[in-house]
Design an enzyme around this catalytic site. Structure first.
Site, PDB file in Angstrom:
ATOM      1  N   ASP A 154       8.817   3.281  -8.720  1.00 40.58           N
ATOM      2  CA  ASP A 154       7.780   4.147  -8.165  1.00 40.58           C
ATOM      3  C   ASP A 154       7.929   5.550  -8.740  1.00 40.58           C
ATOM      4  O   ASP A 154       8.985   6.171  -8.592  1.00 40.58           O
ATOM      5  CB  ASP A 154       7.938   4.176  -6.642  1.00 40.58           C
ATOM      6  N   LYS A 174       0.829  -1.195   0.000  1.00 42.93           N
ATOM      7  CA  LYS A 174       0.000   0.000   0.000  1.00 42.93           C
ATOM      8  C   LYS A 174       0.874   1.260   0.000  1.00 42.93           C
ATOM      9  O   LYS A 174       1.999   1.245   0.512  1.00 42.93           O
ATOM     10  CB  LYS A 174      -0.843  -0.035   1.283  1.00 42.93           C
ATOM     11  N   GLY A 175       0.353   2.323  -0.561  1.00 41.97           N
ATOM     12  CA  GLY A 175       1.114   3.567  -0.602  1.00 41.97           C
ATOM     13  C   GLY A 175       1.415   4.074   0.807  1.00 41.97           C
ATOM     14  O   GLY A 175       0.579   3.977   1.694  1.00 41.97           O
TER      15      GLY A 175
END
Lengths: 553, 87, 317
Positions: free
Chosen positions: C45, C16-17
């Site tokens: 990313d 998850k971010g």
């Protein structure tokens, strides 16, 4: 009279027609232009549009249009004596077929090589395009039914043809696969194929294949027709390279071999025509006028040629003036085949009595048999045994007719699919259903002719539809010429002539079908007659208004 | 005329008259298959999802020569690739 | 210390971010390097926190940070630019030069087509795997947030059938070509004509297959979800693990970031610590204890610069 003399007369008339009349039509009426950039050059794609040498293109065109029909029609028509058939074939070729084939080629070349169907839409309007589709569907229906009956007649009369016909299927498929797999060139395999085929023709004479008169309660003719349509249904679904193309290729070779054997053999045999110049036909034969003109369609004038000339041949035309040789001389090639058929069916009998016995009853003629026997007699002049030659000629017609059926069912399937698409009936677009409908409709028609034995009942229907197609093409061409301000008499007269003959002929046939209470043929007859009137009305309406649709600058 | 040139000419005539229609029928099938192939590659142009459209871009240069003829045959008068040069 | 992870040649870190994937990647990479494992860390990313961590500019070629540790990143825009630039160059060889503008307009559109960005990242990732596999003992991919990662990893399964179908169609074309060639003057000549389209597609298929094989090889590759011991991240991690195992990707373990220090009697921190413990147990339970959990302690500052990375030592929980 000697057959050779008649052949010489006919062929010289063709040559004169080519050098004089076609020159006049090409130069004075159509004013062909050597500088015109033909579609072959404009859209050259190496596949459909390819500029082609005129002699080569003539070969392509001729082998595409020649088939069983110009053999069968004339062989029937000699029942009125050889002179009427001879005159109609010679004059028809010169003044009708030649002009028709030639002008269909030219008008297509001037419209980007489009087919006569598309041009009809441009020049006559969209409603006429639907008329055209209907006529074509009927034509295919007739062709398939008639040819199934013709093949059946040959198989029943000459059971020796069955074996070589069966063998030709795997031969063609083998060639198809060899070529497709890129294994070898074609020259040697195709000659090997011909040798094998001729060997099996010989074997066929030794091992005839026939069904008992009745099997499982079915007439042997019925069984053959069922098998033929089963074959046609399967063949029409296969990709073209597996069977259709390689066999077309073998047929083209066969055509020239047969023409050669026929005419050269005749020189050696020098037979007499035993049939009378004018015959008093047996009772039940319809009157010469107008039925002669729908009995001989291919060989005198045939709408089918317009379909090949436009849309296919036109895309390969190198220079516009060459249309004269390709189109007009293509018709002459067909005329020569029809002429050979007349001669075979009149000079191939030993005596008048033999001939008279063969042509004793209109409804019962297996006209193709007369051609087969005649060719066998001519071939004997080259030292070819008669038994062999009979099977040779028979197999040739069978293969022509079978290829036509294969193509015919295929085209019918496309049309059924198109109708399904146009009227949003999805199942019609599935090839299985479309094929079933195509084959089913042909089967019904074939059986309507006395259980498949009475080809003569539906032959006039075929001829009529074919002539209607020609009439439509000539209408389109005349309209085109009118809009160019050129004389239209040379295309109008043939058009009016065949429209009158087909209409009267159809009405007469209808009377007969009604009398026999043959519901199917009556219905078909009414439909065809309706199409004929529709065409006449379209033509009159189009000639009345003065628009200039479809004129390429 | 030497013997050899006669057979050579006969072979050429045979090839042109009989073999050529056969050859072109195969070419026609080949073209249909190639058209279908191009359709698969460019299907996103017709609104069909094509997860590899990014990768088929690298095939463009090989397609270019036939591209104009292709979209014409597919019934598109002008190039469906917005601004893609060809007509 | 993490012998299981460092036995592998390729590690994918995802999650998850905001859970600290870049931190975890950096820590792993550093630990590997200190064990003389020649390591390449690759950031995919778009947020580019790897660069912040190392405090050095990183680009599309491996840059040596210090012995046994190199870093690079994948920038989808840069990759698209390069890829489309190559296509453009080739196209301009076949089209006339005055059409260059139109070519550019079209390629610009391709750039904005949905899926292009992922395709570009996947393409570069594949090239890195295949090109640098022999140069490094370990390649660590620091991937983008969960959904993005899953799509990226499923690219081979998505692309393969399409490319295969294209090849099949192309084969049919060749079949007929053989026939037409047999009918040509030469008559059945055997020299195979080269088809650049076929070859390009074959190369593409080969690359996809090799990458897929690597992805699924548990002796070489491991996927390491990164999470924190809180409700939502734990739930998402469980889901991610399930999806990855569904597609057959080997899981190497889970990294739990920001583990709290000893609360030392403080009531507030006692409470937080027990929550953390609860979520860790939950995670263990949901994963049925199949995978090792690695912990990284919470620090008093952002990890920035090699100095701080060095201080962090992950532990097996």
């Amino acid at each position: 009279m000697q057959a050779i003399l008649v052949a010489i007369m006919g062929l010289s008339a063709f040559v004169i027609g080519y050098f004089v009349y076609s020159k006049f039509i090409a130069e004075k009426i159509f004013r062909l232009d050597p500088a015109f950039r033909t579609p072959a050059h404009e859209f050259n794609d190496g596949v459909d549009y390819v500029p082609t040498n005129k002699y080569v293109l003539w070969g392509h065109h001729f082998t595409s249009v020649a088939g069983a029909a110009p053999i069968v029609g004339p062989a029937i028509a000699v029942i009125w004596g050889w002179v009427p058939a001879f005159l109609w074939v010679v004059l028809g070729t010169i003044f009708f077929a030649g002009v028709h084939d030639f002008s269909a080629l030219v008008i297509s070349a001037r419209h980007k090589g489009e087919s006569i169907g598309s041009i009809t839409k441009v020049i006559l309007g969209p409603r006429a395009k639907i008329l055209f589709l209907f006529i074509i569907f009927m034509l295919l229906l007739m062709v398939n039914a008639v040819f199934a009956v013709v093949i059946t007649g040959l198989f029943l009369s000459f059971p020796g043809s069955v074996l070589p016909w069966l063998v030709q299927i795997p031969i063609a498929i083998a060639i198809g696969f060899m070529v497709y797999r890129g294994r070898a060139g074609i020259v040697i395999p195709s000659f090997i194929a011909l040798v094998i085929l001729y060997f099996f023709i010989y074997l066929g004479t030794l091992f005839p294949i026939a069904f008992p008169e009745t099997l499982w309660g079915l007439d042997s003719a019925v069984i053959w027709i069922l098998l033929l349509f089963l074959y046609a249904a399967i063949a029409s679904i296969l990709p073209v390279w597996t069977l259709l193309q390689p066999r077309d290729f073998i047929n083209a070779l066969q055509l020239f071999v047969a023409l050669g054997i026929g005419y050269v053999g005749m020189l050696f045999v020098n037979p007499e025509i035993v049939a009378p110049a004018f015959n008093d036909p047996p009772a039940g034969t319809p009157p010469l006028i107008p039925i002669l003109f729908i009995t001989i369609a291919c060989g005198a004038i045939s709408g089918f040629h317009g379909l090949v000339a436009s849309g296919t041949t036109s895309k390969q035309l190198n220079k516009e003036p060459e249309a004269r040789f390709v189109g007009y001389f293509g018709a002459i090639g067909e005329g020569s085949l029809a002429l050979l058929s007349i001669l075979a069916a009149t000079a191939g009998f030993a005596t008048f009595a033999d001939w008279n016995q063969f042509y004793a009853e209109w409804g019962g003629i297996n006209a193709q048999n007369a051609f087969v026997q005649g060719i066998a007699v001519f071939a004997s002049g080259l030292g070819i045994p008669e038994g062999f030659a009979i099977i040779f000629a028979s197999v040739m017609i069978v293969n022509f007719a079978a290829t036509t059926m294969d193509t015919g069912v295929r085209l019918q399937r496309y049309i059924v699919g198109e109708i399904g698409q146009a009227y949003n009936i999805p199942f019609l677009t599935k090839s299985v259903w479309a094929t079933l409908i195509a084959v089913g409709s042909c089967l019904v028609l074939a059986f309507s002719a006395e259980g498949g034995r009475g080809g003569m009942l539906i032959w006039p229907l075929f001829g009529t539809t074919n002539q209607l197609t020609a009439g439509l093409t000539l209408t389109v061409v005349s309209l085109y010429l009118k809009r160019l301000g050129r004389p239209i008499i040379y295309t109008m007269v043939p058009m009016i002539f065949i429209l009158i003959m087909t209409t009267i002929g159809m009405i007469m046939n209808l009377g007969q079908y009604f009398a026999e209470k043959n519901i199917l043929l009556s219905t078909l007859g009414v439909v065809i007659l309706g199409l004929a009137f529709w065409l006449i009305i379209e033509a009159i309406a189009a000639f009345r208004n003065n628009d200039t649709r479809g004129l390429e600058s | 005329m030497t013997h050899k040139s006669v057979t050579g000419q006969a072979k050429q005539l045979f090839d042109e008259v009989f073999v050529d229609p056969y050859r072109r029928s195969l070419l026609r099938e080949q073209r249909n298959l190639e058209d279908f192939f191009a359709l698969l590659c460019f299907s996103e142009l017709l609104g069909l999802p094509n997860p590899i459209s990014y990768y088929t871009v690298e095939l463009y240069p090989y397609f270019y020569e036939d591209f104009h003829a292709w979209h014409k045959r597919m019934g598109m008068e002008h190039s469906p690739l917005a601004g893609f040069p060809c007509c | 210390m993490h012998p299981d992870l460092f036995n592998r040649q390729i590690l994918f870190l995802g999650g998850k971010g905001g859970v600290g994937k870049s931190t975890a990647s950096a820590v792993l990479a550093y630990q590997a390097a200190t064990r003389s494992i020649n390591t390449l860390i690759v950031s995919t990313d778009p947020a580019h926190s790897t660069m912040d961590i190392w405090g050095k500019k990183i680009d599309d070629r491996p840059r040596k940070l210090f012995p046994f540790l190199s870093a690079m990143d994948i920038d989808s825009r840069r990759e698209m630019k390069r890829f489309l630039g190559d296509v453009r160059k080739q196209l301009l060889q076949v089209v006339s030069t005055d059409m260059a503008g139109a070519v550019d307009r079209h390629l610009k559109m391709v750039k904005h087509t949905p899926g292009s960005e992922e395709a570009a990242i996947f393409e570069k990732m594949a090239s890195i795997l295949l090109d640098y596999q022999d140069d490094y003992d370990l390649i660590i991919f620091d991937t983008a947030p969960t959904g993005h990662t899953l799509r990226l990893l499923s690219m081979p399964a998505l692309l393969e059938p399409f490319v295969k179908n294209l090849l099949k169609q192309r084969d049919r074309v060749h079949q007929v070509q053989q026939g037409t060639r047999a009918l040509s003057d030469a008559g059945g000549n055997d020299d195979k004509h080269e088809d650049p389209i076929y070859e390009t597609l074959m190369k593409r298929l080969d690359k996809i297959k090799r990458v897929e094989r690597l992805f699924l090889d548990e002796t070489k590759t491991a996927f390491v979800p990164v999470t924190v011991a809180e409700a939502l991240p734990v739930q998402e991690t469980v889901r991610l693990v399930a999806q990855l195992t569904d597609q057959g990707f080997p899981i190497g373990g889970v990294i739990v970031n920001r583990l709290l220090p000893d609360p030392a009697g403080d009531a507030f921190w006692e409470s937080r610590k027990s929550m953390e413990k609860k979520w860790l147990q939950q995670l263990q339970k949901k994963l049925k204890g199949r995978y090792p959990l690695y912990g990284i302690p919470l620090l008093d500052d952002d990890i920035c610069g090699i100095q701080r990375v060095r201080e962090v030592v992950p532990e097996l929980i």
